[in-house]
Design an enzyme around this catalytic site. Sequence first.
Site, mmCIF file in Angstrom:
data_model
loop_
_atom_site.group_PDB
_atom_site.id
_atom_site.type_symbol
_atom_site.label_atom_id
_atom_site.label_comp_id
_atom_site.label_asym_id
_atom_site.label_seq_id
_atom_site.Cartn_x
_atom_site.Cartn_y
_atom_site.Cartn_z
ATOM 1 N N SER A 142 0.865 -1.174 0.000
ATOM 2 C CA SER A 142 0.000 0.000 0.000
ATOM 3 C C SER A 142 0.902 1.224 0.000
ATOM 4 O O SER A 142 2.087 1.131 0.359
ATOM 5 C CB SER A 142 -0.886 0.004 1.244
ATOM 6 O OG SER A 142 -1.510 1.252 1.437
ATOM 7 N N TYR A 155 -1.875 -1.565 10.581
ATOM 8 C CA TYR A 155 -1.991 -1.799 9.142
ATOM 9 C C TYR A 155 -0.771 -1.245 8.417
ATOM 10 O O TYR A 155 -0.176 -1.927 7.570
ATOM 11 C CB TYR A 155 -3.273 -1.138 8.625
ATOM 12 C CG TYR A 155 -3.498 -1.323 7.140
ATOM 13 C CD1 TYR A 155 -3.979 -2.524 6.633
ATOM 14 C CD2 TYR A 155 -3.247 -0.281 6.251
ATOM 15 C CE1 TYR A 155 -4.192 -2.687 5.275
ATOM 16 C CE2 TYR A 155 -3.454 -0.439 4.894
ATOM 17 C CZ TYR A 155 -3.928 -1.641 4.408
ATOM 18 O OH TYR A 155 -4.134 -1.797 3.059
#
Length: 273
Positions: A142, A155
């Site tokens: 990401s 995360y």
Amino acid sequence: MDIQGKTALVTGASRGIGRSIALELARCGVTRLLLVARNQTRLAEVANEVAALGVEAIPLALDLTQPIEVNIAIAKAWRDHGPIHILVNCAGVAHQMPFLHSRLPHLQEEIATNLIGMYTITRLIARRMVTQQEGIIINVSSLMGKVAAPTMATYSATKFAILGFTQALRGELAAHNVKVTALLPTLTDTDMARNLKWFRWIVPTTAEQVAQALVSGLRKDAAEILVGWQSYLAVWCGRVTPWVLERVVRMSAPLPSPRNRSSKRWEPGTARF
């Protein structure tokens, strides 16, 4: 890498980015797709979409956090459907919450799926790719693997870890003609991301754009594939003026104001993909 005529396995394929990647690979010439996710009903729907494009689709309802189950399923799939040439690790979980409100079970779930699950299936398939001296592994990280985001601490940590894992594997497997690359989507407008509180000023991309960027990056043999101009700008800013980037990220984060932070109730967001 030429994906024509190849067999690909995509995890997290039941929806969102994983589903779009599976469909884009089908449009671009793979002949067989193994689709992995936990939700059997949604997997069957995606398999029907893939089959409508003239590509063989094999749905595998698996929980990647269960290594014995995964080991048996991959061995059987390799035996029944032949070698896998492309592995796309897209399955993931995201819990959004200020760190001081975070919960240990959420942290454990993110690590179990985003890291241990990815490790489990990658190890099984990478060993076979090394034997056949051919393959490519795509690990979906990401932009948060480059730019850590408030309210997404664990995360972000898993996505940073995925980049390190990818870089290490790239060096180890290169001699065996197995390529390893990372895909770094920015905020993507999917049904899963809509459960999260979005950061201000970020224009979301679409899952289809992410999938198209992946295929384009594979054709260029890119080691890291960024998606969208905002990602390139953020990475450049992080290298040149990291303090500016950190301030902008802090200002854009969906946190309550300092005066109300201790009393305002935070509704957690969760996304699975």
